[in-house]
Write a protein that holds these residues in place. Structure first.
Motif, PDB file in Angstrom:
ATOM      1  N   LEU A  28       0.836  -1.207   0.000  1.00 15.20           N
ATOM      2  CA  LEU A  28       0.000   0.000   0.000  1.00 15.20           C
ATOM      3  C   LEU A  28       0.868   1.253   0.000  1.00 15.20           C
ATOM      4  CD1 LEU A  28      -2.855  -0.956   2.508  1.00 15.20           C
ATOM      5  CD2 LEU A  28      -3.036  -0.697   0.026  1.00 15.20           C
ATOM      6  N   ALA A  29       1.975   1.216   0.715  1.00 21.07           N
ATOM      7  CA  ALA A  29       2.873   2.370   0.761  1.00 21.07           C
ATOM      8  C   ALA A  29       3.463   2.681  -0.610  1.00 21.07           C
ATOM      9  CB  ALA A  29       3.991   2.115   1.769  1.00 21.07           C
ATOM     10  N   ARG A  30       3.546   1.640  -1.467  1.00 19.68           N
ATOM     11  CA  ARG A  30       4.079   1.826  -2.821  1.00 19.68           C
ATOM     12  C   ARG A  30       2.968   1.986  -3.862  1.00 19.68           C
ATOM     13  NH1 ARG A  30       7.724  -2.570  -1.212  1.00 19.68           N
ATOM     14  NH2 ARG A  30       6.696  -3.987  -2.664  1.00 19.68           N
ATOM     15  N   ASP A  31       1.719   2.112  -3.372  1.00 21.86           N
ATOM     16  CA  ASP A  31       0.545   2.253  -4.254  1.00 21.86           C
ATOM     17  C   ASP A  31       0.364   1.057  -5.176  1.00 21.86           C
ATOM     18  OD1 ASP A  31      -0.045   4.694  -3.123  1.00 21.86           O
ATOM     19  OD2 ASP A  31       0.922   5.866  -4.700  1.00 21.86           O
ATOM     20  N   GLU A  32       0.798  -0.126  -4.736  1.00 23.45           N
ATOM     21  CA  GLU A  32       0.575  -1.354  -5.505  1.00 23.45           C
ATOM     22  C   GLU A  32      -0.700  -2.007  -4.986  1.00 23.45           C
ATOM     23  OE1 GLU A  32       3.952  -3.867  -6.296  1.00 23.45           O
ATOM     24  OE2 GLU A  32       5.339  -2.242  -5.845  1.00 23.45           O
ATOM     25  N   GLU A  34      -3.365  -3.523  -6.386  1.00 20.21           N
ATOM     26  CA  GLU A  34      -3.862  -4.835  -6.806  1.00 20.21           C
ATOM     27  C   GLU A  34      -3.161  -5.955  -6.046  1.00 20.21           C
ATOM     28  OE1 GLU A  34      -4.608  -7.448 -10.884  1.00 20.21           O
ATOM     29  OE2 GLU A  34      -4.049  -5.331 -11.019  1.00 20.21           O
ATOM     30  N   VAL A  35      -1.854  -5.809  -5.840  1.00 17.58           N
ATOM     31  CA  VAL A  35      -1.121  -6.819  -5.065  1.00 17.58           C
ATOM     32  C   VAL A  35      -1.620  -6.831  -3.623  1.00 17.58           C
ATOM     33  CG1 VAL A  35       1.138  -7.549  -4.229  1.00 17.58           C
ATOM     34  CG2 VAL A  35       0.915  -6.609  -6.532  1.00 17.58           C
ATOM     35  N   ALA A  36      -1.809  -5.638  -3.057  1.00 16.85           N
ATOM     36  CA  ALA A  36      -2.309  -5.547  -1.682  1.00 16.85           C
ATOM     37  C   ALA A  36      -3.682  -6.197  -1.551  1.00 16.85           C
ATOM     38  CB  ALA A  36      -2.380  -4.083  -1.252  1.00 16.85           C
ATOM     39  N   LEU A  37      -4.531  -6.000  -2.542  1.00 11.25           N
ATOM     40  CA  LEU A  37      -5.857  -6.617  -2.526  1.00 11.25           C
ATOM     41  C   LEU A  37      -5.745  -8.137  -2.522  1.00 11.25           C
ATOM     42  CD1 LEU A  37      -8.969  -6.532  -2.815  1.00 11.25           C
ATOM     43  CD2 LEU A  37      -8.620  -6.395  -5.290  1.00 11.25           C
ATOM     44  N   GLY A  38      -4.878  -8.687  -3.371  1.00  9.87           N
ATOM     45  CA  GLY A  38      -4.706 -10.142  -3.430  1.00  9.87           C
ATOM     46  C   GLY A  38      -4.209 -10.710  -2.109  1.00  9.87           C
ATOM     47  N   LEU A  39      -3.303  -9.990  -1.455  1.00  8.44           N
ATOM     48  CA  LEU A  39      -2.799 -10.456  -0.161  1.00  8.44           C
ATOM     49  C   LEU A  39      -3.893 -10.409   0.903  1.00  8.44           C
ATOM     50  CD1 LEU A  39       0.748  -8.801  -0.010  1.00  8.44           C
ATOM     51  CD2 LEU A  39       0.126 -11.106  -0.756  1.00  8.44           C
ATOM     52  N   LEU A  40      -4.708  -9.375   0.875  1.00 12.73           N
ATOM     53  CA  LEU A  40      -5.810  -9.282   1.833  1.00 12.73           C
ATOM     54  C   LEU A  40      -6.814 -10.422   1.630  1.00 12.73           C
ATOM     55  CD1 LEU A  40      -6.344  -5.421   1.898  1.00 12.73           C
ATOM     56  CD2 LEU A  40      -5.778  -6.862   3.873  1.00 12.73           C
TER      57      LEU A  40
END
Length: 211
Positions: A28-32, A34-40
């Motif tokens: 999230l800090a890097r504004d990524e 979609e990756v953050a969503l997948g991890l959640l």
């Protein structure tokens, strides 16, 4: 919205792949996003999280135009409120049934199921449940895969037990046979989610719902 969902993950939660909420914050800090969503999505099973978590993820995925992920999160929201049913489904071959085309795996189909109930006249009482095939976008006739079921009337499915054999129907004939793998109670039984029909296509890469 992703930050709000991350705050709902209990401290110390870790997935089988050793993912933690700290990994989410880094992306999230890097504004990524979609990756953050997948991890959640992966963190949502360790332990199972309430409907509000999945509602927030669905809204975030919708804003990112990730339709498959949004639909998966809406399905998980439904499960949080109504319980989870997983089964091992084997479809009949094309030579044995009217269905010649693959079954879409992304929560599009709402087949009927014989779970052992009977009508007043003694016939099978077929119940409707949305079908989500895990790990694949389509299930070919004759193929086998784990599936999730989202019943239209969850209260009628309360007697279902692991190991029970149920049959799938698109008319009165049997299209497939499933062995119940798992029946879990609601995480957050706050009432029934009405729009389960919008729970479509499988998870994006990196999530457990689809390869």
């Amino acid at each position: 919205m992703l930050e709000a969902a991350a705050l709902l993950v209990p401290t110390g939660t870790t997935t089988e792949n050793d993912i933690t909420v700290n990994d989410v914050w880094e992306y999230l800090a890097r504004d990524e996003w979609e990756v953050a969503l997948g991890l959640l999505e992966e963190l949502g099973d360790a332990p199972p999280l309430p409907a509000g978590f999945w509602e927030t993820l669905a809204a975030a995925a919708g804003q990112m135009r990730l339709d498959r992920s949004a639909s998966w999160c809406r399905l998980r929201c439904y499960e949080a409120r109504n319980g989870t049913i997983r089964a091992d489904l084997t479809l009949r071959s094309a030579a044995e049934t009217r269905r010649q085309a693959p079954v879409p795996g992304a929560g599009v189909l709402r087949p009927m199921w014989d779970i052992g109930g009977r009508t007043p006249v003694g016939g099978p009482d077929l119940l409707v449940a949305l079908l989500w095939v895990e790990y694949t976008a389509f299930l070919e006739p004759g193929a086998r895969a784990p599936v999730r079921l989202a019943p239209l009337s969850p209260s009628l499915w309360h007697g279902l037990r692991p190991g029970q054999v149920i049959t799938m129907h698109e008319d009165r004939s049997v299209v497939g046979t499933a062995v119940v793998l798992e029946v879990r109670p609601p995480v957050d039984p706050v009432g029934r989610l009405q729009n389960v029909g919008s729970a479509v296509p499988p998870r994006p890469a990196g999530s457990a719902g689809v390869s």
